[in-house]
Design an enzyme around this catalytic site. Structure first.
Site, PDB file in Angstrom:
ATOM      1  N   LYS A   1       0.837  -1.197   0.000  1.00  0.00           N
ATOM      2  CA  LYS A   1       0.000   0.000   0.000  1.00  0.00           C
ATOM      3  C   LYS A   1       0.877   1.255   0.000  1.00  0.00           C
ATOM      4  O   LYS A   1       0.699   2.148  -0.806  1.00  0.00           O
ATOM      5  CB  LYS A   1      -0.911  -0.023   1.233  1.00  0.00           C
TER       6      LYS A   1
ATOM      7  N   GLU B   1      10.553  -4.566   4.532  1.00  0.00           N
ATOM      8  CA  GLU B   1      10.686  -5.964   4.095  1.00  0.00           C
ATOM      9  C   GLU B   1      10.371  -6.097   2.613  1.00  0.00           C
ATOM     10  O   GLU B   1      11.103  -6.747   1.851  1.00  0.00           O
ATOM     11  CB  GLU B   1       9.724  -6.866   4.879  1.00  0.00           C
TER      12      GLU B   1
ATOM     13  N   GLY C   1      -4.671  -1.845   5.107  1.00  0.00           N
ATOM     14  CA  GLY C   1      -3.918  -3.004   4.623  1.00  0.00           C
ATOM     15  C   GLY C   1      -4.615  -4.315   4.925  1.00  0.00           C
ATOM     16  O   GLY C   1      -4.747  -5.193   4.066  1.00  0.00           O
ATOM     17  N   ARG C   2      -5.105  -4.461   6.155  1.00  0.00           N
ATOM     18  CA  ARG C   2      -5.714  -5.742   6.551  1.00  0.00           C
ATOM     19  C   ARG C   2      -7.121  -5.918   5.983  1.00  0.00           C
ATOM     20  O   ARG C   2      -7.760  -6.934   6.219  1.00  0.00           O
ATOM     21  CB  ARG C   2      -5.692  -5.881   8.078  1.00  0.00           C
TER      22      ARG C   2
ATOM     23  N   GLU D   1      -4.541  -6.428  14.970  1.00  0.00           N
ATOM     24  CA  GLU D   1      -4.012  -5.130  14.534  1.00  0.00           C
ATOM     25  C   GLU D   1      -5.128  -4.076  14.613  1.00  0.00           C
ATOM     26  O   GLU D   1      -4.867  -2.893  14.786  1.00  0.00           O
ATOM     27  CB  GLU D   1      -3.436  -5.218  13.107  1.00  0.00           C
TER      28      GLU D   1
ATOM     29  N   HIS E   1      -4.834 -32.757  18.326  1.00  0.00           N
ATOM     30  CA  HIS E   1      -3.710 -33.591  18.765  1.00  0.00           C
ATOM     31  C   HIS E   1      -2.537 -32.744  19.221  1.00  0.00           C
ATOM     32  O   HIS E   1      -1.415 -33.238  19.318  1.00  0.00           O
ATOM     33  CB  HIS E   1      -3.307 -34.533  17.629  1.00  0.00           C
TER      34      HIS E   1
ATOM     35  N   LYS F   1       9.836  -0.861  14.136  1.00  0.00           N
ATOM     36  CA  LYS F   1      10.379  -0.566  12.794  1.00  0.00           C
ATOM     37  C   LYS F   1      11.529   0.423  12.907  1.00  0.00           C
ATOM     38  O   LYS F   1      12.575   0.267  12.273  1.00  0.00           O
ATOM     39  CB  LYS F   1       9.294   0.067  11.908  1.00  0.00           C
TER      40      LYS F   1
HETATM   41  O1  F6P Z   1       3.373  -2.427   9.669  1.00  0.00           O
HETATM   42  C1  F6P Z   1       2.056  -2.874   9.616  1.00  0.00           C
HETATM   43  C2  F6P Z   1       1.495  -2.689   8.257  1.00  0.00           C
HETATM   44  O2  F6P Z   1       1.347  -1.342   7.982  1.00  0.00           O
HETATM   45  C3  F6P Z   1       0.178  -3.414   8.074  1.00  0.00           C
HETATM   46  O3  F6P Z   1      -0.897  -2.706   8.563  1.00  0.00           O
HETATM   47  C4  F6P Z   1       0.153  -3.604   6.600  1.00  0.00           C
HETATM   48  O4  F6P Z   1      -0.796  -4.556   6.193  1.00  0.00           O
HETATM   49  C5  F6P Z   1       1.578  -4.036   6.357  1.00  0.00           C
HETATM   50  O5  F6P Z   1       2.337  -3.253   7.266  1.00  0.00           O
HETATM   51  C6  F6P Z   1       2.080  -3.857   4.967  1.00  0.00           C
HETATM   52  O6  F6P Z   1       1.986  -2.537   4.544  1.00  0.00           O
HETATM   53  P1  F6P Z   1       2.180  -2.125   3.030  1.00  0.00           P
HETATM   54  O7  F6P Z   1       1.089  -2.750   2.235  1.00  0.00           O
HETATM   55  O8  F6P Z   1       2.116  -0.632   3.002  1.00  0.00           O
HETATM   56  O9  F6P Z   1       3.526  -2.629   2.574  1.00  0.00           O
END
Ligand code: F6P
Length: 547
Positions: free
Chosen positions: A208, A214, A268-269, A354, A385, A513
């Site tokens: 987003k 990452e 995002g979620r 979240e 189990h 972060k």
């Molecule tokens: O750090 C949390 C977060 O912002 C989530 O809410 C989101 O889904 C994820 O990181 C990834 O964010 P992006 O789509 O901006 O890379």
């Protein structure tokens, strides 16, 4: 207007009094006293059936919970969300994931912008692109069709598409293999790249913000790997982006023509319904992706219009709230009795925790009750189990959501019968338990001596009276999956309003972060900086010594 604190509301206080009366309630007795309990405490919508009768509550409890829901203004806040008001008050944004699944032509103009037209313009592009890749018309730089798709994203840009692609594997294209790389841990990327060929691989960089560390590192690594074999101009056939950040994707080197946009009013979620769902459209085809959206929309309409007493997300939220506030349940287990819903618990972890893992209200005041319980789980029967021991006989009360499809997507009916038998047996066992006397009788019948019976009986006793919900669907289809996700989204929303937290920000992820960036730089230095506490300094030193 400021909300009253939760415990100051008259309906919460009425619930507190009621909870004292309900303290000794036994579900066994509640069932015995009311032969209609299952009929009365179950409801159905959008292809989902919810049985919530195996909870420690009665009609009066539900009346009081419904009164609380009204006093907290859930219906007004729901309407504000659907109308595009800026209910995400700490980021000053609207919350419009429901608009992503509204049919073409649904009227939604927000602050002068025709949201429905924007959404469907992007969906049209998703259709064109996914059709071209699936049909083999979209060719890689050496003229071969795409065989592998690697989605690079994390959090909401990974969990939703990955969970849905796995859940709908029966609908998937036979040629396309889907891979998901999320972790900054190079083992994740390594595992994906091992199996793919640059000539036939499509990378989707999904973020987003297009700033997530990452994803940026993984995208750079994929680009570098690709360019080891392919010329620069080949990038356009093999890299596409899904983002709200056009400038950043240009800087990365992705052609804006290969960018699928979405909007800052999609959290995002909550984004699997947007172009973030591109891997889903690629895997199952745009037609089934549309069914997935339609299933969620049907649940949206139900949530918007059904009275509280018949409203699935409201009921699920209220029952969960009761268990959290008055039975002290600090975690909830999600038990999908469907192997294809393997990643559903992980998906719900982000959605719920979240969203509602918050400690201050929308006005910044400390909350005066516990908020979101921890969410965890594994598919049944595997969980049985592993950790069901604790659920049956541990000291904590952990409510369970059982989820099952009545019909399987395979031909092995004996497996499915065994699966459903286990699912229903577990919910019965959690509710009924097995008393000390029942255990004694059992052991007597097995011919054990009295001393041995008394020694073993406490270990074999199940307290029972442990709450669970069961959600059933005819089959796991794109539509029922869409409805199931929307059910939990709205459940989360309702609970957020009850607690008066902002369910749509996630500031809690920021501190880690920032510190990670600092430590990443320190790990690269020659000298050993002593900038932290002794534990963090010591861990950094050990990592540096290993390089
Ligand atoms: O750090 C949390 C977060 O912002 C989530 O809410 C989101 O889904 C994820 O990181 C990834 O964010 P992006 O789509 O901006 O890379």
């Amino acid at each position: 207007m400021r909300q009253l604190s939760l415990t100051s509301t008259s309906s919460f206080q009425a619930l507190e009094t009621h909870a004292i009366e309900a303290e000794d309630w036994e579900m066994r007795s509640l069932f015995a006293a009311d032969p209609q309990r299952f009929e009365r405490l179950s409801c159905e919508a959008a292809g989902l059936f919810l049985d919530y009768s195996k909870n420690r509550l009665d009609g009066r409890t539900l009346e009081l919970l419904a009164a609380l829901l009204r006093e907290r203004g859930v219906e007004a806040r729901r309407d504000a969300m659907f109308a595009g008001e800026r209910i995400n008050n700490t980021e000053n944004r609207a919350v419009l994931h429901t608009a992503l699944r509204a049919p073409r032509g649904a009227k939604l103009v927000v602050e002068g912008q025709d949201v429905n037209a924007d959404v469907h313009a992007v969906l049209d592009r998703v259709k064109l692109f996914s059709d071209a890749v699936r049909s083999g018309d979209w060719l890689g730089y050496t003229g071969k069709p795409i065989l592998d798709v690697v989605n690079i994203g994390i959090g909401g840009s990974d969990l939703g598409p990955k969970m849905v692609v796995l859940a709908l594997r029966h609908y998937a294209h036979p040629r396309l293999r889907m891979h998901f790389v999320s972790n900054v841990d190079g083992h994740d990327m390594d595992a994906a790249l091992m199996h793919v060929d640059p000539e036939t691989t499509l990378f989707i960089v999904a973020s987003k913000t297009f700033t997530t560390a990452e994803t940026m590192m993984n995208a750079q690594t994929a680009r570098k790997w690709f360019l080891q074999n392919a010329p620069e101009e080949a990038l356009a056939r093999h890299f596409v982006a899904v983002s709200t950040n056009t400038e950043a994707i240009k800087t990365f080197g992705i052609d804006p023509a290969n960018m699928f946009p979405f909007w800052d009013w999609v959290g995002g979620r909550y984004s699997v319904w947007s172009a973030i769902g591109l891997p889903v459209a690629l895997a199952v085809g745009f037609g089934y992706f549309t069914d997935f959206l339609a299933g969620a929309h049907e649940l949206d309409e139900h949530f918007r219009t059904a009275p509280v007493e018949e409203n699935l997300p409201m009921i699920l939220a209220l029952v969960g709230f009761w268990n959290r506030q008055f039975l002290g349940a600090s975690s909830v287990t999600i038990a999908p009795y469907h192997q294809d819903l393997n990643r559903f618990p992980a998906y719900l972890q982000q959605l719920d925790m979240e969203s509602n893992g918050k400690r201050v209200t929308r006005d910044g005041e400390p909350v005066d009750t516990p908020t979101c319980p921890a969410i965890w789980g594994e598919p049944g029967t595997n969980g049985q189990h592993a950790y069901f021991q604790l659920l049956h006989q541990g000291t904590d009360l952990t409510p369970i959501d059982f989820i099952a499809a009545l019909r399987p997507a395979h031909e092995m009916q004996n497996h499915h019968t065994a699966l459903l038998a286990n699912c229903f047996a577990q919910s019965e066992a959690f509710m009924k338990g097995k008393t000390l006397d029942e255990v004694r009788v059992d052991l007597q019948q097995q011919g054990l001596a009295l001393g041995e019976i008394e020694r073993l009986a406490p270990h074999k006793t199940f307290p029972g009276n442990r709450p669970s919900n069961t959600i059933l669907m005819e089959r796991l289809t794109p539509a029922t999956l869409g409805a199931l996700i929307a059910l939990y989204e709205h459940k989360t929303f309702v609970q957020g309003v009850l607690w008066d937290v902002n369910s749509f920000d996630q500031w809690g992820v920021e501190l880690g972060k920032v510190l990670a960036k600092k430590i990443e730089a320190e790990l690269a230095l020659d000298a050993q900086p002593e900038l932290h506490d002794s534990s963090t300094n010591g861990l950094i030193a050990r990592a540096k010594a290993a390089v």
